[in-house]
Scaffold this motif. Structure first.
Motif, PDB file in Angstrom:
ATOM      1  N   LEU A 135       0.871  -1.176   0.000  1.00  0.00           N
ATOM      2  CA  LEU A 135       0.000   0.000   0.000  1.00  0.00           C
ATOM      3  C   LEU A 135       0.907   1.225   0.000  1.00  0.00           C
ATOM      4  CD1 LEU A 135      -2.569  -0.817   2.822  1.00  0.00           C
ATOM      5  CD2 LEU A 135      -3.083  -0.587   0.393  1.00  0.00           C
ATOM      6  N   VAL A 136       0.599   2.191  -0.829  1.00  0.00           N
ATOM      7  CA  VAL A 136       1.313   3.462  -0.818  1.00  0.00           C
ATOM      8  C   VAL A 136       0.262   4.559  -0.749  1.00  0.00           C
ATOM      9  CG1 VAL A 136       2.888   5.002  -2.065  1.00  0.00           C
ATOM     10  CG2 VAL A 136       3.199   2.512  -2.200  1.00  0.00           C
ATOM     11  N   TYR A 137       0.424   5.458   0.210  1.00  0.00           N
ATOM     12  CA  TYR A 137      -0.519   6.559   0.341  1.00  0.00           C
ATOM     13  C   TYR A 137       0.154   7.769   0.962  1.00  0.00           C
ATOM     14  CZ  TYR A 137      -1.040   4.524   5.070  1.00  0.00           C
ATOM     15  OH  TYR A 137      -0.819   4.001   6.322  1.00  0.00           O
ATOM     16  N   THR A 138      -0.455   8.928   0.736  1.00  0.00           N
ATOM     17  CA  THR A 138      -0.021  10.152   1.390  1.00  0.00           C
ATOM     18  C   THR A 138      -1.030  10.446   2.480  1.00  0.00           C
ATOM     19  OG1 THR A 138       0.952  10.976  -0.656  1.00  0.00           O
ATOM     20  CG2 THR A 138       0.528  12.590   1.077  1.00  0.00           C
ATOM     21  N   ASP A 139      -0.540  10.468   3.711  1.00  0.00           N
ATOM     22  CA  ASP A 139      -1.377  10.696   4.888  1.00  0.00           C
ATOM     23  C   ASP A 139      -1.148  12.124   5.363  1.00  0.00           C
ATOM     24  OD1 ASP A 139      -3.143  10.032   6.907  1.00  0.00           O
ATOM     25  OD2 ASP A 139      -1.783   8.683   7.948  1.00  0.00           O
ATOM     26  N   THR A 140      -2.223  12.803   5.732  1.00  0.00           N
ATOM     27  CA  THR A 140      -2.113  14.176   6.225  1.00  0.00           C
ATOM     28  C   THR A 140      -3.038  14.374   7.419  1.00  0.00           C
ATOM     29  OG1 THR A 140      -3.848  14.902   4.712  1.00  0.00           O
ATOM     30  CG2 THR A 140      -1.584  15.182   3.961  1.00  0.00           C
ATOM     31  N   PHE A 141      -2.685  15.317   8.256  1.00  0.00           N
ATOM     32  CA  PHE A 141      -3.598  15.760   9.296  1.00  0.00           C
ATOM     33  C   PHE A 141      -4.580  16.731   8.658  1.00  0.00           C
ATOM     34  CE2 PHE A 141       0.212  14.715  11.840  1.00  0.00           C
ATOM     35  CZ  PHE A 141      -0.366  13.796  12.698  1.00  0.00           C
ATOM     36  N   THR A 142      -5.798  16.746   9.195  1.00  0.00           N
ATOM     37  CA  THR A 142      -6.812  17.679   8.699  1.00  0.00           C
ATOM     38  C   THR A 142      -7.523  18.329   9.878  1.00  0.00           C
ATOM     39  OG1 THR A 142      -8.716  16.160   8.667  1.00  0.00           O
ATOM     40  CG2 THR A 142      -7.259  16.130   6.728  1.00  0.00           C
ATOM     41  N   ASP A 143      -8.350  19.324   9.553  1.00  0.00           N
ATOM     42  CA  ASP A 143      -9.246  19.850  10.565  1.00  0.00           C
ATOM     43  C   ASP A 143     -10.538  19.028  10.524  1.00  0.00           C
ATOM     44  OD1 ASP A 143     -10.780  20.805   8.399  1.00  0.00           O
ATOM     45  OD2 ASP A 143     -10.065  22.870   8.635  1.00  0.00           O
ATOM     46  N   LYS A 144     -11.530  19.390  11.311  1.00  0.00           N
ATOM     47  CA  LYS A 144     -12.779  18.609  11.387  1.00  0.00           C
ATOM     48  C   LYS A 144     -13.552  18.599  10.068  1.00  0.00           C
ATOM     49  CE  LYS A 144     -13.354  19.266  16.298  1.00  0.00           C
ATOM     50  NZ  LYS A 144     -14.144  19.823  17.392  1.00  0.00           N
ATOM     51  N   GLU A 145     -13.297  19.579   9.218  1.00  0.00           N
ATOM     52  CA  GLU A 145     -13.973  19.649   7.913  1.00  0.00           C
ATOM     53  C   GLU A 145     -13.145  18.981   6.815  1.00  0.00           C
ATOM     54  OE1 GLU A 145     -13.883  22.669   9.912  1.00  0.00           O
ATOM     55  OE2 GLU A 145     -15.782  21.887  10.678  1.00  0.00           O
ATOM     56  N   TRP A 146     -12.090  18.272   7.192  1.00  0.00           N
ATOM     57  CA  TRP A 146     -11.226  17.520   6.287  1.00  0.00           C
ATOM     58  C   TRP A 146     -10.333  18.398   5.425  1.00  0.00           C
ATOM     59  CZ3 TRP A 146     -11.066  13.055   8.374  1.00  0.00           C
ATOM     60  CH2 TRP A 146     -12.215  12.528   8.982  1.00  0.00           C
ATOM     61  N   ASN A 147     -10.112  19.640   5.846  1.00  0.00           N
ATOM     62  CA  ASN A 147      -9.154  20.508   5.169  1.00  0.00           C
ATOM     63  C   ASN A 147      -7.756  20.144   5.653  1.00  0.00           C
ATOM     64  OD1 ASN A 147     -11.131  22.225   3.799  1.00  0.00           O
ATOM     65  ND2 ASN A 147     -11.641  22.893   5.874  1.00  0.00           N
ATOM     66  N   ILE A 148      -6.841  19.952   4.725  1.00  0.00           N
ATOM     67  CA  ILE A 148      -5.495  19.496   5.052  1.00  0.00           C
ATOM     68  C   ILE A 148      -4.726  20.557   5.827  1.00  0.00           C
ATOM     69  CG2 ILE A 148      -3.270  18.854   4.022  1.00  0.00           C
ATOM     70  CD1 ILE A 148      -4.900  17.557   1.732  1.00  0.00           C
ATOM     71  N   VAL A 149      -4.056  20.112   6.877  1.00  0.00           N
ATOM     72  CA  VAL A 149      -3.159  20.974   7.643  1.00  0.00           C
ATOM     73  C   VAL A 149      -1.855  21.069   6.855  1.00  0.00           C
ATOM     74  CG1 VAL A 149      -1.861  21.194   9.788  1.00  0.00           C
ATOM     75  CG2 VAL A 149      -4.213  20.314   9.840  1.00  0.00           C
ATOM     76  N   SER A 150      -1.400  22.281   6.585  1.00  0.00           N
ATOM     77  CA  SER A 150      -0.202  22.441   5.759  1.00  0.00           C
ATOM     78  C   SER A 150       1.025  21.827   6.427  1.00  0.00           C
ATOM     79  CB  SER A 150       0.046  23.927   5.460  1.00  0.00           C
ATOM     80  OG  SER A 150       0.324  24.622   6.651  1.00  0.00           O
ATOM     81  N   ASP A 151       1.911  21.341   5.587  1.00  0.00           N
ATOM     82  CA  ASP A 151       3.171  20.717   6.007  1.00  0.00           C
ATOM     83  C   ASP A 151       2.977  19.504   6.907  1.00  0.00           C
ATOM     84  OD1 ASP A 151       4.707  22.577   4.577  1.00  0.00           O
ATOM     85  OD2 ASP A 151       4.623  24.000   6.247  1.00  0.00           O
ATOM     86  N   SER A 152       1.891  18.758   6.699  1.00  0.00           N
ATOM     87  CA  SER A 152       1.661  17.551   7.507  1.00  0.00           C
ATOM     88  C   SER A 152       1.718  16.279   6.672  1.00  0.00           C
ATOM     89  CB  SER A 152       0.312  17.642   8.233  1.00  0.00           C
ATOM     90  OG  SER A 152      -0.771  17.558   7.323  1.00  0.00           O
ATOM     91  N   GLU A 153       2.160  16.383   5.426  1.00  0.00           N
ATOM     92  CA  GLU A 153       2.178  15.235   4.529  1.00  0.00           C
ATOM     93  C   GLU A 153       3.187  14.189   4.991  1.00  0.00           C
ATOM     94  OE1 GLU A 153       2.725  18.365   3.375  1.00  0.00           O
ATOM     95  OE2 GLU A 153       0.824  18.802   2.389  1.00  0.00           O
ATOM     96  N   MET A 154       2.723  12.957   5.036  1.00  0.00           N
ATOM     97  CA  MET A 154       3.584  11.809   5.342  1.00  0.00           C
ATOM     98  C   MET A 154       3.386  10.806   4.217  1.00  0.00           C
ATOM     99  SD  MET A 154       2.716  11.541   9.403  1.00  0.00           S
ATOM    100  CE  MET A 154       0.991  12.017   9.177  1.00  0.00           C
TER     101      MET A 154
END
Length: 164
Positions: A92-111
């Motif tokens: 499995l390969v994916y890009t995981d990110t943190f988001t806010d409650k509305e699923w907007n990506i938190v900047s610089d959180s890409e893993m």
């Protein structure tokens, strides 16, 4: 039976690898990672509940989930992953990110995460390889408990598999 978790940090590649050999076949490990009914039972650190809002395991598919502390103290964390490669039951390969409650990506959180399932004589080696944009992000992930959280998740996966 809990097994030893191996941790490898590679600053040249900005990668953190957390792996363990589990005592069940790759097919079952794969199901544990790709079926919302299973992953909610073990994903995340001890003392947290995982809720899956969406899990479409195919290239371009999205996995939206949250981790909430069972104690009620601390905040619920929301995450969104987008699958890039899906090679059942091996990769499995994916890009995981943190988001806010509305699923907007938190900047610089890409893993950038690769999960490998390699079946062997003693079981299946599951390797979680996370690549960060910078070494500072790698260090920050470790400081916020990512290694302990993934080790806990492996423990929970093994406990869950024993009860099936």
């Amino acid at each position: 039976m809990k097994r030893k978790t191996t941790i490898l940090k590679n600053y040249e590649r900005r990668e953190l690898t957390v792996e363990r050999i589990v005592s069940f076949p790759a097919r079952l490990a794969w199901e544990g990672w790709t079926d919302p009914r299973h992953i909610t039972q073990w994903w995340g650190p001890k003392g947290f509940t995982t809720t899956v809002y969406e899990m479409d395991v195919w290239p371009g598919g999205v996995w939206r989930y949250s981790l909430k502390p069972d104690s009620g103290s601390g905040e619920e964390v929301f995450c969104r992953a987008v699958y890039e490669e899906v090679e059942a039951p091996h990769k499995l390969v994916y890009t995981d990110t943190f988001t806010d409650k509305e699923w907007n990506i938190v900047s610089d959180s890409e893993m950038f995460t690769t999960v490998l399932f390699k079946e062997g004589i003693r079981g299946t080696r599951i390797s979680i390889v996370t690549r960060f944009a910078t070494n500072e992000q790698l260090d920050h992930a470790e400081a916020m408990g990512m290694i302990e959280g993934l080790t806990d998740a492996y423990d929970r996966l093994e406990e869950y598999s024993e009860n099936l």
